[in-house]
Scaffold this motif. Structure first.
Motif, PDB file in Angstrom:
ATOM      1  N   PHE A   3     -54.968  52.673  16.856  1.00  0.00           N
ATOM      2  CA  PHE A   3     -53.833  51.775  17.027  1.00  0.00           C
ATOM      3  C   PHE A   3     -53.991  51.081  18.358  1.00  0.00           C
ATOM      4  CE2 PHE A   3     -49.770  51.070  19.137  1.00  0.00           C
ATOM      5  CZ  PHE A   3     -49.039  50.369  18.194  1.00  0.00           C
ATOM      6  N   ALA A   4     -53.804  49.763  18.386  1.00  0.00           N
ATOM      7  CA  ALA A   4     -53.862  49.005  19.633  1.00  0.00           C
ATOM      8  C   ALA A   4     -52.851  47.874  19.554  1.00  0.00           C
ATOM      9  CB  ALA A   4     -55.265  48.451  19.874  1.00  0.00           C
ATOM     10  N   ARG A   5     -52.080  47.737  20.634  1.00  0.00           N
ATOM     11  CA  ARG A   5     -51.076  46.675  20.653  1.00  0.00           C
ATOM     12  C   ARG A   5     -50.711  46.339  22.089  1.00  0.00           C
ATOM     13  NH1 ARG A   5     -45.146  46.592  17.576  1.00  0.00           N
ATOM     14  NH2 ARG A   5     -44.469  44.578  18.417  1.00  0.00           N
ATOM     15  N   GLN A   6     -50.507  45.048  22.332  1.00  0.00           N
ATOM     16  CA  GLN A   6     -50.004  44.616  23.639  1.00  0.00           C
ATOM     17  C   GLN A   6     -48.499  44.394  23.548  1.00  0.00           C
ATOM     18  OE1 GLN A   6     -50.487  40.530  25.572  1.00  0.00           O
ATOM     19  NE2 GLN A   6     -51.866  41.745  26.856  1.00  0.00           N
ATOM     20  N   TYR A   7     -47.793  44.853  24.568  1.00  0.00           N
ATOM     21  CA  TYR A   7     -46.353  44.644  24.665  1.00  0.00           C
ATOM     22  C   TYR A   7     -46.079  43.775  25.891  1.00  0.00           C
ATOM     23  CZ  TYR A   7     -46.101  48.574  21.431  1.00  0.00           C
ATOM     24  OH  TYR A   7     -46.256  49.411  20.349  1.00  0.00           O
ATOM     25  N   HIS A   8     -45.260  42.757  25.715  1.00  0.00           N
ATOM     26  CA  HIS A   8     -44.964  41.810  26.798  1.00  0.00           C
ATOM     27  C   HIS A   8     -43.473  41.499  26.764  1.00  0.00           C
ATOM     28  CE1 HIS A   8     -45.771  37.602  28.765  1.00  0.00           C
ATOM     29  NE2 HIS A   8     -45.103  38.424  29.552  1.00  0.00           N
ATOM     30  N   ASN A   9     -42.761  41.930  27.778  1.00  0.00           N
ATOM     31  CA  ASN A   9     -41.328  41.658  27.845  1.00  0.00           C
ATOM     32  C   ASN A   9     -41.109  40.434  28.730  1.00  0.00           C
ATOM     33  OD1 ASN A   9     -38.589  41.608  27.861  1.00  0.00           O
ATOM     34  ND2 ASN A   9     -38.292  43.632  28.779  1.00  0.00           N
ATOM     35  N   ASP A  10     -40.930  39.288  28.102  1.00  0.00           N
ATOM     36  CA  ASP A  10     -40.697  38.064  28.855  1.00  0.00           C
ATOM     37  C   ASP A  10     -39.238  37.623  28.807  1.00  0.00           C
ATOM     38  OD1 ASP A  10     -40.636  37.360  26.227  1.00  0.00           O
ATOM     39  OD2 ASP A  10     -42.223  35.853  26.333  1.00  0.00           O
ATOM     40  N   GLY A  11     -38.332  38.536  28.393  1.00  0.00           N
ATOM     41  CA  GLY A  11     -36.904  38.236  28.388  1.00  0.00           C
ATOM     42  C   GLY A  11     -36.220  38.849  29.587  1.00  0.00           C
ATOM     43  N   PHE A  12     -34.885  38.974  29.506  1.00  0.00           N
ATOM     44  CA  PHE A  12     -34.111  39.538  30.604  1.00  0.00           C
ATOM     45  C   PHE A  12     -33.453  40.860  30.229  1.00  0.00           C
ATOM     46  CE2 PHE A  12     -34.084  34.932  31.468  1.00  0.00           C
ATOM     47  CZ  PHE A  12     -34.701  34.948  32.713  1.00  0.00           C
ATOM     48  N   LEU A  39     -48.044  45.497  29.135  1.00  0.00           N
ATOM     49  CA  LEU A  39     -48.916  46.656  29.015  1.00  0.00           C
ATOM     50  C   LEU A  39     -49.629  46.636  27.668  1.00  0.00           C
ATOM     51  CD1 LEU A  39     -47.454  48.887  26.961  1.00  0.00           C
ATOM     52  CD2 LEU A  39     -46.071  49.338  28.985  1.00  0.00           C
ATOM     53  N   GLN A  40     -50.737  47.353  27.624  1.00  0.00           N
ATOM     54  CA  GLN A  40     -51.543  47.487  26.409  1.00  0.00           C
ATOM     55  C   GLN A  40     -51.602  48.959  26.042  1.00  0.00           C
ATOM     56  OE1 GLN A  40     -53.334  45.013  24.633  1.00  0.00           O
ATOM     57  NE2 GLN A  40     -54.047  46.523  23.151  1.00  0.00           N
ATOM     58  N   ALA A  41     -51.253  49.285  24.796  1.00  0.00           N
ATOM     59  CA  ALA A  41     -51.284  50.677  24.329  1.00  0.00           C
ATOM     60  C   ALA A  41     -52.344  50.831  23.250  1.00  0.00           C
ATOM     61  CB  ALA A  41     -49.923  51.095  23.790  1.00  0.00           C
ATOM     62  N   SER A  42     -53.091  51.913  23.296  1.00  0.00           N
ATOM     63  CA  SER A  42     -54.076  52.202  22.260  1.00  0.00           C
ATOM     64  C   SER A  42     -54.077  53.704  21.982  1.00  0.00           C
ATOM     65  CB  SER A  42     -55.472  51.729  22.684  1.00  0.00           C
ATOM     66  OG  SER A  42     -55.898  52.374  23.862  1.00  0.00           O
ATOM     67  N   LEU A  43     -54.256  54.047  20.705  1.00  0.00           N
ATOM     68  CA  LEU A  43     -54.259  55.434  20.264  1.00  0.00           C
ATOM     69  C   LEU A  43     -55.503  55.711  19.446  1.00  0.00           C
ATOM     70  CD1 LEU A  43     -50.579  55.612  18.887  1.00  0.00           C
ATOM     71  CD2 LEU A  43     -51.341  56.193  21.197  1.00  0.00           C
ATOM     72  N   SER A  44     -56.039  56.905  19.587  1.00  0.00           N
ATOM     73  CA  SER A  44     -57.129  57.371  18.736  1.00  0.00           C
ATOM     74  C   SER A  44     -56.863  58.836  18.430  1.00  0.00           C
ATOM     75  CB  SER A  44     -58.481  57.208  19.446  1.00  0.00           C
ATOM     76  OG  SER A  44     -58.585  58.104  20.534  1.00  0.00           O
ATOM     77  N   ALA A  53     -50.367  46.309  33.158  1.00  0.00           N
ATOM     78  CA  ALA A  53     -50.853  45.149  33.903  1.00  0.00           C
ATOM     79  C   ALA A  53     -49.899  44.765  35.024  1.00  0.00           C
ATOM     80  CB  ALA A  53     -51.053  43.963  32.953  1.00  0.00           C
ATOM     81  N   GLY A  54     -48.616  45.090  34.869  1.00  0.00           N
ATOM     82  CA  GLY A  54     -47.636  44.762  35.896  1.00  0.00           C
ATOM     83  C   GLY A  54     -46.240  44.913  35.340  1.00  0.00           C
ATOM     84  N   GLY A  55     -45.265  45.063  36.248  1.00  0.00           N
ATOM     85  CA  GLY A  55     -43.885  45.230  35.841  1.00  0.00           C
ATOM     86  C   GLY A  55     -43.423  46.656  36.030  1.00  0.00           C
TER      87      GLY A  55
END
Length: 228
Positions: A3-12, A39-44, A53-55
């Protein structure tokens, strides 16, 4: 499984995410991302891995002895089996705070000798403890009330003798137009207080009452702070 997915919270508002690392791929670990977090999450089958990456993010990690949970940051790696903790990387310092359980932080060691014998030691943090890493060097572990860990999840921004330059990135994550500093002297002023993240008007009004500041609203809607 993979599983791999990037999460990006660009709201408030807070962004909630569940990772499929429970039994049979069911939801397990829970992540909460503050505004301005990537952030980027990956599972194996062997490991669970996040790159921040920041925040700022809060992690409630599902216990799995066979698959450690690792978070890589610019300052080093945090490794756990099952716990709840917060990581903030918005300014010069990287801050780690543990609500319960235990984490191990291993510094990257940039700027130090590269021979293994000189590798910086890992630092264990338990519930109610926090650590700041500045200029690649960990500071002393300090106590923190578990109820104050990731207070932003309840809509609060907490600062305790924090340089204004370090506090502003967290404040600006909730603003459309940023607050900027007139100079380094202004940024060195130290802020202590508890503020509603979404009530930016009250926060801006409070700053010159707390600190010796002049507040100027610029043409583009941003705000400049200058030491009096």
């Amino acid at each position: 499984m993979h599983f791999a997915r990037q999460y990006h919270n660009d709201g408030f508002d807070t962004l909630l995410a569940e990772l499929p690392d429970g039994p049979g791929g069911a939801p397990g670990s829970r992540l909460q991302l503050a505004p301005g977090t990537v952030l980027q999450a990956s599972l194996s089958r062997a490991a669970r891995h996040v790159e921040l990456a920041g925040g700022e993010a809060y992690f409630a990690v599902a216990r799995d002895i066979g698959r450690p949970f690792r978070v890589d940051t610019r300052a080093g790696r945090i490794e756990v089996l099952g716990t709840a903790f917060n990581i903030a990387d918005r300014s010069g310092a990287l801050d780690i705070a543990v609500e319960h359980g235990q984490v191990r932080f291993t510094p990257r060691g940039e700027g130090l000798a590269r021979l293994p014998v000189f590798a910086p030691p890992a630092i264990d943090l338990r519930g109610g403890e926090a650590l700041s890493v500045r200029d690649a060097r960990p500071e002393a572990v300090r106590p923190i009330p578990p109820g104050q860990v990731a207070a932003w999840r309840d809509g609060w921004l907490l600062f305790d003798d924090t340089p204004l330059a370090d506090a502003l990135p967290a404040i600006n994550a909730y603003r459309r137009q940023p607050i900027v500093l007139a100079d380094d002297r202004t940024g060195a002023l130290r802020l202590t207080g508890r503020f509603r993240a979404q009530d930016q008007r009250s926060l801006v009004q409070a700053l010159p009452a707390i600190l010796p500041l002049r507040v100027e609203v610029l043409d583009d809607g941003s705000i400049r702070l200058a030491a009096r």
